[in-house]
Design an enzyme around this catalytic site. Structure first.
Site, PDB file in Angstrom:
ATOM      1  N   GLY A 240     -86.627  64.717  15.372  1.00 17.37           N
ATOM      2  CA  GLY A 240     -86.294  64.975  16.727  1.00 17.37           C
ATOM      3  C   GLY A 240     -85.963  63.614  17.587  1.00 17.37           C
ATOM      4  O   GLY A 240     -85.518  63.699  18.643  1.00 17.37           O
ATOM      5  N   GLY A 277     -83.778  62.820  11.019  1.00 16.71           N
ATOM      6  CA  GLY A 277     -82.519  62.749  10.584  1.00 16.71           C
ATOM      7  C   GLY A 277     -81.496  61.991  11.457  1.00 16.71           C
ATOM      8  O   GLY A 277     -81.233  60.796  11.034  1.00 16.71           O
ATOM      9  N   CYS A 343     -55.268  73.588  17.551  1.00 15.60           N
ATOM     10  CA  CYS A 343     -54.992  74.256  18.884  1.00 15.60           C
ATOM     11  C   CYS A 343     -55.754  74.933  19.732  1.00 15.60           C
ATOM     12  O   CYS A 343     -56.157  76.310  19.683  1.00 15.60           O
ATOM     13  CB  CYS A 343     -53.722  75.338  18.519  1.00 15.60           C
ATOM     14  N   GLU A 344     -56.699  74.344  20.243  1.00 16.51           N
ATOM     15  CA  GLU A 344     -57.644  74.671  21.179  1.00 16.51           C
ATOM     16  C   GLU A 344     -57.945  73.637  22.351  1.00 16.51           C
ATOM     17  O   GLU A 344     -58.118  72.680  21.949  1.00 16.51           O
ATOM     18  CB  GLU A 344     -59.146  75.051  20.653  1.00 16.51           C
TER      19      GLU A 344
HETATM   20  N1  LLP Z   1     -86.690  69.095  10.759  1.00 20.17           N
HETATM   21  C1  LLP Z   1     -86.361  70.247  11.320  1.00 20.17           C
HETATM   22  C2  LLP Z   1     -87.236  71.181  10.964  1.00 20.17           C
HETATM   23  C3  LLP Z   1     -85.138  70.509  12.051  1.00 20.17           C
HETATM   24  O1  LLP Z   1     -84.600  71.617  12.373  1.00 20.17           O
HETATM   25  C4  LLP Z   1     -84.260  69.377  12.291  1.00 20.17           C
HETATM   26  C5  LLP Z   1     -83.001  69.295  12.985  1.00 20.17           C
HETATM   27  C6  LLP Z   1     -84.806  67.944  11.716  1.00 20.17           C
HETATM   28  C7  LLP Z   1     -85.870  67.945  11.110  1.00 20.17           C
HETATM   29  C8  LLP Z   1     -83.915  66.697  12.153  1.00 20.17           C
HETATM   30  O2  LLP Z   1     -83.980  66.497  13.777  1.00 20.17           O
HETATM   31  P1  LLP Z   1     -83.475  64.956  13.893  1.00 20.17           P
HETATM   32  O3  LLP Z   1     -84.368  64.004  13.719  1.00 20.17           O
HETATM   33  O4  LLP Z   1     -82.057  64.925  13.450  1.00 20.17           O
HETATM   34  O5  LLP Z   1     -83.282  65.362  15.502  1.00 20.17           O
HETATM   35  N2  LLP Z   1     -76.353  69.465  15.022  1.00 20.17           N
HETATM   36  C9  LLP Z   1     -76.730  69.213  16.378  1.00 20.17           C
HETATM   37  C10 LLP Z   1     -78.585  68.552  15.615  1.00 20.17           C
HETATM   38  C11 LLP Z   1     -79.156  69.934  15.177  1.00 20.17           C
HETATM   39  C12 LLP Z   1     -80.648  69.638  14.754  1.00 20.17           C
HETATM   40  C13 LLP Z   1     -81.024  70.685  13.660  1.00 20.17           C
HETATM   41  N3  LLP Z   1     -82.471  70.667  13.246  1.00 20.17           N
HETATM   42  C14 LLP Z   1     -76.260  68.047  16.834  1.00 20.17           C
HETATM   43  O6  LLP Z   1     -75.300  67.341  16.302  1.00 20.17           O
HETATM   44  O7  LLP Z   1     -76.799  67.193  17.833  1.00 20.17           O
END
Ligand code: LLP
Length: 427
Positions: A240, A277, A343-344
């Site tokens: 997060g 992530g 096309c959006e």
């Molecule tokens: N752990 C769990 C259980 C998660 O659901 C997620 C992200 C992470 C770790 C990693 O989170 P991070 O450190 O990357 O914030 N597609 C969206 C982000 C979706 C995140 C979903 N879960 C975007 O492009 O902003």
């Protein structure tokens, strides 16, 4: 320090000019910097230096490219996965099964069984029934599945609604009020080695306060569970931590995050697990694109690039901001909208943005696209699936081929009863 910088007026990824990559690979293409990925992986680990026992699991969903995962495996990272497909990627990249954590609110029986057979290190349970199914699958295999229970702390991570996961109305985890009862029932099952708690309240978090509140709630629950006789050895604090997408934005550093974690978890006496992530991969990639047209528009021009919402979905999905920069900036600036060929009207990367002046044929990049970029790409409008390139010093390699419509079509079939002739003759 960014590894995407100008040298002699040309934007480079480390020591490789981006126009060299465009000439070799074409556009659009994601370009990752190995040095940037390593820097982030090391910075995150260094921030947690005061945490004695820890496991770092890269959230594969942010960037499942095998080369990226291999690089992070070399940095000592395991994987946080949410599907059987992500498990295959992590294992294929050489991550040990024991370092893989299986999260996700909808794991199928088949996925749970495959993960047990692969010997993955931990299951993060999202609901009681999942634990019951997993225990039964483990028992038939004569094993005990290492597992933790994910709780929903009902805390607002103050991020975009679509990437917030820790509020009561979100689909994730079990309510804190129900956690002790569920924990006791699951801990009694032979097939489970229930050993702790997991939490993850959202992504792109800009402020440590909601994370701290959530972790404190976990701390209280741990104390309650221990008082009830449960052995808590592992706590997964999720991911997060946000990254800056705009110049000047201030985000918590890994050091500040680590200091907060060390303070809150001081007395926990447990192995802490982390699932970053975006922090690891976000700044490590750009989306390289070519300007197709600069189209007059009211009240300002549209810069039409050859990348589109199918290649980088974040602006269309979350109104996300990605900095746009010319590969050979002249110094002149314009105010323009930036859009792709799909096309959006939603296929728009930016409106009324002050950008480097560009002309048809120029190359440009969208920055901070290493996380949730290529992995969210699609083939909408029968566009190719975008290519990916890894730069490491003065070397580069294609790490994901561009998948062309010709290849995509080989997976499609017209059933025999539609294979009559007049449709073809009419053409
Ligand atoms: N752990 C769990 C259980 C998660 O659901 C997620 C992200 C992470 C770790 C990693 O989170 P991070 O450190 O990357 O914030 N597609 C969206 C982000 C979706 C995140 C979903 N879960 C975007 O492009 O902003």
């Amino acid at each position: 320090m960014s590894h995407f910088r100008l040298h002699d007026g040309v934007l480079h990824a480390e020591a490789v000019a981006l126009n060299t990559i465009a000439a070799a690979v074409g556009t659009p293409a994601y370009v990752y910097s190995a040095a940037a990925l390593r820097d982030a992986a090391r910075a995150f680990r260094a921030g947690l230096a005061a945490v004695p026992r820890k496991h770092l699991a890269f959230a594969v969903k942010a960037n499942p490219n095998l080369a990226v995962l291999r690089l992070l495996a070399d940095e000592g990272y395991g994987a946080d996965i949410v599907s059987g497909g992500e498990m295959l990627h992590a294992l294929a990249a050489g991550m040990p099964a024991s370092g893989i954590v299986f999260s996700g609110v909808g794991k199928s029986g088949r996925e749970l069984a495959a993960a047990l057979d692969a010997g993955i290190g931990q299951f993060n349970l999202e609901l009681e029934e999942e634990g019951v199914v997993l225990a039964a699958l483990a028992a038939t295999r004569g094993v005990r599945a290492p597992a933790v229970l994910r709780i929903n702390p009902d805390i607002d991570a103050q991020t975009h609604a679509k990437i917030s996961t820790g509020r009561r109305e979100n689909k994730f985890g079990v309510a804190v009020a129900d956690a002790a009862g569920i924990y006791a029932r699951l801990a009694a099952l032979d097939g489970l080695d229930l050993r702790g708690i997991a939490i993850h309240i959202g992504s792109q978090i800009a402020d440590l306060a909601p994370l701290e509140q959530a972790y404190e709630r976990v701390g209280r629950l741990i104390a309650e569970l221990r008082a009830a006789g449960h052995a808590i050895s592992h706590v997964d604090l999720g991911g997060g931590l946000g990254v800056s997408y705009r110049a000047g934005e201030i985000f918590p550093t890994p050091a500040a995050y680590g200091a907060m974690v060390a303070r809150v978890t001081r007395d926990w006496d447990a192995t802490l697990m982390f699932e970053p992530g975006r922090f690891i991969a976000g700044a490590g990639g750009v989306l390289l694109t070519e300007v197709l047209w600069v189209k007059p528009g009211v009240p300002r021009p549209y810069v039409i690039v050859d990348a589109a919402m199918n290649d980088l979905a974040r602006p269309a999905l979350y109104d996300a901001f990605h900095e746009f920069a010319a590969v050979r900036p002249s110094g002149a600036r314009i105010c323009a909208n930036i859009a792709g060929p799909v096309c959006e009207s939603g296929d728009t990367f930016a409106m009324a943005r002050d950008i480097d002046e560009v002309a048809a044929g120029d190359l440009a990049v969208f920055l901070t696209a290493g996380a949730y970029g290529a992995t969210m790409a699609s083939t909408y409008n029968c566009r190719a699936l975008v290519a990916e390139v890894l730069v490491d010093g003065d070397r580069f390699a294609v790490v994901a081929d561009r998948i062309l419509p010709e290849a995509m079509m080989t997976a499609q079939h017209v059933p025999h009863w539609l294979q009559h002739h007049h449709a073809l003759e009419a053409a």
